[in-house]
Scaffold this motif. Structure first.
Motif, short mmCIF file in Angstrom:
data_model
loop_
_atom_site.label_atom_id
_atom_site.label_comp_id
_atom_site.label_asym_id
_atom_site.label_seq_id
_atom_site.Cartn_x
_atom_site.Cartn_y
_atom_site.Cartn_z
N PRO A 35 0.81 -1.23 0.00
CA PRO A 35 0.00 0.00 0.00
C PRO A 35 0.84 1.29 0.00
N GLU A 36 1.99 1.25 0.67
CA GLU A 36 2.82 2.47 0.73
C GLU A 36 3.32 2.82 -0.68
N PHE A 37 3.67 1.78 -1.43
CA PHE A 37 4.15 2.04 -2.78
C PHE A 37 3.01 2.56 -3.67
N ALA A 38 1.83 2.00 -3.51
CA ALA A 38 0.68 2.44 -4.32
C ALA A 38 0.43 3.94 -4.10
N HIS A 39 0.60 4.37 -2.87
CA HIS A 39 0.40 5.77 -2.54
C HIS A 39 1.47 6.64 -3.23
N VAL A 44 3.29 10.63 -7.36
CA VAL A 44 4.21 11.13 -8.39
C VAL A 44 3.52 11.24 -9.75
N LEU A 45 2.61 10.31 -10.05
CA LEU A 45 1.94 10.39 -11.35
C LEU A 45 1.04 11.62 -11.43
N ASP A 46 0.52 12.02 -10.29
CA ASP A 46 -0.32 13.22 -10.27
C ASP A 46 0.55 14.48 -10.36
N ARG A 49 2.36 15.74 -13.76
CA ARG A 49 1.59 16.30 -14.88
C ARG A 49 1.87 17.78 -15.15
N PRO A 50 1.87 18.63 -14.11
CA PRO A 50 2.12 20.05 -14.38
C PRO A 50 3.48 20.31 -15.03
N VAL A 51 4.44 19.43 -14.81
CA VAL A 51 5.76 19.66 -15.41
C VAL A 51 5.68 19.52 -16.93
N PHE A 52 4.82 18.61 -17.39
CA PHE A 52 4.58 18.48 -18.84
C PHE A 52 3.52 19.48 -19.32
N GLN A 53 2.87 20.17 -18.36
CA GLN A 53 1.73 21.02 -18.65
C GLN A 53 0.66 20.21 -19.41
N THR A 54 0.29 19.11 -18.75
CA THR A 54 -0.75 18.24 -19.30
C THR A 54 -1.71 17.81 -18.21
N SER A 55 -2.94 17.51 -18.60
CA SER A 55 -3.86 16.91 -17.63
C SER A 55 -4.06 15.43 -17.97
N GLY A 56 -3.35 14.95 -18.97
CA GLY A 56 -3.50 13.56 -19.40
C GLY A 56 -2.54 12.62 -18.70
N PRO A 57 -2.51 11.35 -19.16
CA PRO A 57 -1.67 10.36 -18.49
C PRO A 57 -0.17 10.54 -18.75
N VAL A 58 0.61 10.20 -17.72
CA VAL A 58 2.07 10.19 -17.85
C VAL A 58 2.54 8.81 -17.39
N ILE A 59 3.51 8.29 -18.12
CA ILE A 59 4.10 6.98 -17.79
C ILE A 59 5.53 7.19 -17.32
N TRP A 231 2.35 0.61 -23.46
CA TRP A 231 1.65 1.63 -22.65
C TRP A 231 0.43 1.05 -21.94
N GLN A 232 -0.34 0.23 -22.68
CA GLN A 232 -1.63 -0.22 -22.12
C GLN A 232 -1.41 -1.00 -20.82
N GLU A 233 -0.40 -1.87 -20.83
CA GLU A 233 -0.15 -2.66 -19.61
C GLU A 233 0.28 -1.77 -18.46
N MET A 234 1.12 -0.78 -18.80
CA MET A 234 1.59 0.15 -17.75
C MET A 234 0.42 0.98 -17.20
N LEU A 235 -0.41 1.50 -18.08
CA LEU A 235 -1.52 2.36 -17.63
C LEU A 235 -2.50 1.57 -16.77
N LYS A 236 -2.71 0.31 -17.17
CA LYS A 236 -3.63 -0.53 -16.40
C LYS A 236 -3.08 -0.77 -14.99
N ALA A 237 -1.82 -1.13 -14.92
CA ALA A 237 -1.22 -1.39 -13.60
C ALA A 237 -1.16 -0.12 -12.76
N ASN A 238 -0.84 1.01 -13.42
CA ASN A 238 -0.73 2.29 -12.70
C ASN A 238 -2.05 2.70 -12.04
N GLN A 239 -3.16 2.28 -12.64
CA GLN A 239 -4.47 2.69 -12.08
C GLN A 239 -4.63 2.29 -10.63
#
Ligand code: PLP
Length: 395
Positions: A35-39, A44-46, A49-59, A231-239
């Protein structure tokens, strides 16, 4: 020779890692399925985003930047797809052209002098000729680390829109992310690639990718083989806060701290600081009577300056003398620029006095190496630093 004090790491990446970030990484490794890692992942994924100036997904890949470059192609394209790549220097070749060719893409490499960025007019002309829309992607390097030239990505996007061409826009921001203003969403970039070891002030080891909806849609039909970089596998796991394989746990601790530092300073101030240091560096180069390699003032890089040594004076010899005498590393000339330029990195965790020390080392090194130049470069930079606007924007 025994050196005392701190080494000056003034290559244009990897950059100096702040003590705060080093301390943040000096932690026991945790369970990457707990759980600590999930947090940590969610945080960090949230905050990235501002560093890329995006509201979309980052991997975030446990890879160098080149891994994320490869991922950009294999997730969006199919074998034999036409890709337009612009020659801006060593990295347009290494990071884009070579990777694309090895993957079996049909690369059109538009020649360039290395002294200017991608021409938006050329982008427009090339895409206008492609009435059938067989070009599937345009890949550019935002900040060419081999030359100190920054391409104008916003103008490239406008050029693509003028001819209504649907090609994906794929951009390498490896040496500009977190240093030079870059707007993934506003410039409608489809895939932006970055890394940990430059503006983000971390050690090497993370490859980053911001992805548009259009690129995500392309990834559902693209046929290039992919496994580790899917990407798809990463995005799924990241969720749920996890990775499909073992992540670079402690680098993510460092990333959390680095993002906090960028947030405290404010991105606008981070960009201003970089451009102020770049201006001061150019003031020094001009005062020395040496040549700034970038020919187009609108495209001067804020993260590094490539300096041409006069004919007959080997830039690598100057670097070696500076390393031996003053314990400072400067960037070497890459590819056809070997021996012709040295590169001063002024990005990442950096301040006025670090720049003053850096330029002092260069000025003394020029003298020791017998490179013809005028004295007074350091003074010109100090005058610039003292007089230039130091105001900071509210966060
Ligand atoms: C602009 C640019 N692109 C790509 C790369 C390759 O990145 P990495 O060495 O992290 O794989 C670099 C490395 O310095 C770079 O500066």
């Amino acid at each position: 020779m025994v050196h005392t004090g701190r080494h000056f790491l003034q290559i244009p990446g990897p950059t100096n890692v702040p003590d705060r970030v080093l301390r943040a990484m000096a932690q026991p490794v945790i369970d990457h399925r707990g759980p600590e890692f999930a947090h940590l992942t969610a945080e960090v994924l949230d905050k990235i985003r501002p560093v890329f100036q995006t509201s979309g997904p980052v991997i975030i890949y446990p890879s160098s930047g080149t891994g994320a470059c490869e991922a950009a192609f294999v997730n969006t394209l199919s074998p034999g797809d036409r890709v337009l790549i612009f020659e801006t220097g060593w990295f347009s070749h290494i990071a884009w052209r070579r990777v694309a060719e090895k993957l079996g893409l049909a690369v059109e490499y538009v020649p360039g002098t290395w002294r200017r960025g991608v021409s938006p007019a050329e982008v427009e002309a090339r895409l206008e000729e492609d009435a059938e829309h067989t070009i599937k992607a345009v890949a550019v390097v935002h900040n060419e680390t081999s030359t100190g030239v920054t391409s104008r990505v916003g103008e490239i996007r406008r050029a693509m829109n003028r001819v209504r061409h649907p090609a994906l826009l794929i951009v390498d921001t490896i040496s500009s992310l977190g240093s030079i203003d870059y707007r993934h969403d506003e410039w409608e970039v489809d895939v932006t690639v970055g890394c940990s070891q430059k503006g983000l002030m971390l050690p090497p080891g993370l490859g980053l990718t911001a992805i548009s909806d259009k690129a995500l849609a392309a990834s559902r039909t693209a046929k290039l083989p992919r496994s580790y970089f899917d990407w798809q596998e990463m995005l799924k796991a990241n969720q749920s806060g996890f990775f499909p394989y073992t992540p670079a746990t402690n680098l993510l601790y460092g990333l959390r701290e680095a993002l906090q530092m960028l947030h405290e300073e404010g991105l606008t101030n981070v960009f201003r600081r970089h451009s102020r240091h770049a201006e001061a560096t150019r003031a020094a180069v001009r005062a020395w009577g040496l040549e700034i390699f970038c020919e187009e003032p609108l495209e001067y890089s804020s993260s590094l300056t490539a300096v041409r040594t006069p004919d007959g004076h080997d830039a690598d010899r100057v670097r070696q003398i500076i390393l031996d005498t003053f314990d400072m590393s400067l960037g070497t000339g890459l590819g056809k620029l070997a021996g012709k330029v040295f590169r001063i990195g002024h990005l990442g965790a950096f301040n006025d006095l670090m720049l003053a020390g850096t330029l002092s080392g260069v000025e003394m090194g020029l003298r020791l190496a017998g490179v013809p130049h005028r004295e007074g470069g350091v003074m010109a930079a100090l005058n610039h630093l003292a007089l230039a606007d130091r105001s900071v924007a509210a966060n």
